[in-house]
Design an enzyme around this catalytic site. Structure first.
Site, PDB file in Angstrom:
ATOM      1  N   LYS A 156       0.818  -1.317  -0.120  1.00  0.00           N
ATOM      2  CA  LYS A 156      -0.009   0.053  -0.009  1.00  0.00           C
ATOM      3  C   LYS A 156       0.809   1.178   0.068  1.00  0.00           C
ATOM      4  O   LYS A 156       0.702   2.234  -1.001  1.00  0.00           O
ATOM      5  CB  LYS A 156      -0.795  -0.086   1.200  1.00  0.00           C
ATOM      6  CG  LYS A 156      -1.854  -1.060   1.097  1.00  0.00           C
ATOM      7  CD  LYS A 156      -2.847  -1.259   2.452  1.00  0.00           C
ATOM      8  CE  LYS A 156      -3.848  -2.386   2.234  1.00  0.00           C
ATOM      9  NZ  LYS A 156      -4.494  -2.582   3.362  1.00  0.00           N
TER      10      LYS A 156
ATOM     11  N   GLN B 110      -4.504  -1.517   9.604  1.00  0.00           N
ATOM     12  CA  GLN B 110      -4.666  -2.701   9.107  1.00  0.00           C
ATOM     13  C   GLN B 110      -5.245  -3.755  10.138  1.00  0.00           C
ATOM     14  O   GLN B 110      -4.773  -3.901  11.171  1.00  0.00           O
ATOM     15  CB  GLN B 110      -3.050  -3.106   8.719  1.00  0.00           C
ATOM     16  CG  GLN B 110      -3.164  -4.551   7.975  1.00  0.00           C
ATOM     17  CD  GLN B 110      -3.691  -4.422   6.585  1.00  0.00           C
ATOM     18  OE1 GLN B 110      -3.352  -3.700   5.939  1.00  0.00           O
ATOM     19  NE2 GLN B 110      -4.118  -5.522   6.186  1.00  0.00           N
TER      20      GLN B 110
ATOM     21  N   ASP C  78     -10.792   3.672   4.373  1.00  0.00           N
ATOM     22  CA  ASP C  78     -11.109   2.308   4.348  1.00  0.00           C
ATOM     23  C   ASP C  78     -12.637   2.438   4.357  1.00  0.00           C
ATOM     24  O   ASP C  78     -13.276   1.298   3.916  1.00  0.00           O
ATOM     25  CB  ASP C  78     -10.616   1.564   5.576  1.00  0.00           C
ATOM     26  CG  ASP C  78      -9.785   0.387   5.271  1.00  0.00           C
ATOM     27  OD1 ASP C  78      -9.735   0.008   4.067  1.00  0.00           O
ATOM     28  OD2 ASP C  78      -9.261  -0.141   6.150  1.00  0.00           O
TER      29      ASP C  78
END
Ligand code: NAD
Length: 294
Positions: free
Chosen positions: A54, A98, A121
């Site tokens: 990422k 994460q 997200d």
């Protein structure tokens, strides 16, 4: 019948290029570089690779990428403080933690701590609420990537019956909202199936599009789908293999070889949905920077 193997790698490269070009013109106009911070707690090897990828992808698109590695012993209080600092930072426009997190940390509290305008997200209740209301701001990256794969492969879900297998907060549930929305890439009739669904096959065999996100290798078999179906395989499962150096290989939730024969189009694993997730995260980060610059 010729089956299209949907190339997520190629489509994700196209989207990354679009995002890189848009990032360049945004920077030229606003003199601001979009910044993405990714927080990784612990040292799970798979999560470390995802996070590194990422960061690398953000930098390759002309953004500033920053990974914050924390030990698995970090306290919830310290993690909340780190997020607070990122919420206040002028250089960071997108924050991603994460998941999963160690059990002593509440994922709910962490997700809710992220400023909704930096929640790339799309998991903060404010953003999932907007999506449920049909006015999304940040769409979670995997569902957004799936919609893009369908649209760019002549498989617009409009008016189609879509069976989604799996109701997780990161894939199945937001995807059901997204594909049933009254908008481009929406207007589908969605059956959201899960572990308590009875007569699953009766639903999947009538679906024009089947999307599997359950995490069980080769779960969807050819007898469960109709001729000419479009199949999107979200699953990423490791199965033991003596054929690879690593001792395992990756398979999806769909029995690819047999289901392919009945499909109009199908995604492979790897190389289907996976690469799209990062591309859509970058798109969300650019959008976050634009929103924060008015
Ligand atoms: P999850 O692991 O949180 O939950 C599994 C879901 O499957 C649940 O909603 C459950 O109800 C459903 N389920 C279980 N057994 C079932 C059955 N017999 N019939 C119907 N439904 C059943 O889900 P997740 O986090 O969305 O992950 C699913 C898979 O997708 C995993 O393999 C994961 O690694 C993968 N994944 C891939 C990406 C990507 O970028 N490609 C992103 C997220 C998740």
């Amino acid at each position: 019948m010729k089956t299209t193997i949907i190339d997520g790698q190629k489509i994700s490269q196209e989207i990354k290029l679009e995002v890189a070009n848009e990032t360049k013109s945004f920077q030229d106009s606003f003199l601001v570089t979009p910044g993405l911070a990714v927080i990784l707690v612990g040292d799970d090897p798979a999560s470390s690779i995802y996070v590194k990828n990422k960061e690398k992808a953000a930098i390759a698109s002309g953004m500033a990428g920053q990974t914050i590695n924390l030990p698995s012993t970090v306290s919830e209080k310290d993690l909340l403080q780190i997020i607070e600092n990122l919420n206040l930072s002028k250089e960071i426009h997108g924050i991603l933690v994460q998941l999963p997190l160690p059990t002593h940390i509440s994922e709910e509290k962490i997700v809710q701590k992220i400023d909704p305008i930096k929640d790339v997200d799309g998991l903060h209740p404010f953003n999932s609420g907007l999506l449920s209301a049909g006015t999304p701001r940040f769409i979670p990256a995997t569902p957004a990537g799936i919609r893009e794969l369908l649209l760019r492969n002549d498989s617009n879900p409009d008016g189609k019956h879509v069976a989604i297998l799996g109701r997780s907060n990161i894939v199945g549930r937001p995807l059901a909202n997204l594909l049933s929305m009254k908008s481009i890439g929406g207007n589908a009739t969605v059956s959201l199936c899960h572990s308590r669904t009875t007569n699953l096959k009766k639903i999947t065999i009538n679906a024009d599009i089947v999307i599997a996100a359950i995490g069980i290798p080769n779960f969807v078999t050819e007898d469960m789908v109709k001729e000419n179906v479009v199949v999107i395989d979200v699953g990423i499962n490791r199965v033991k293999s003596s054929m690879t150096k690593r001792g395992y290989r990756l398979v999806g939730d769909v029995e690819f070889e047999s289901v392919k024969l009945k499909s109009k189009a199908i995604t492979p694993v790897p190389g289907g949905v996976g690469p799209m997730t990062i591309a859509m995260l970058l798109r969300n980060t650019l959008q976050a920077a634009k929103l924060q610059c008015g």
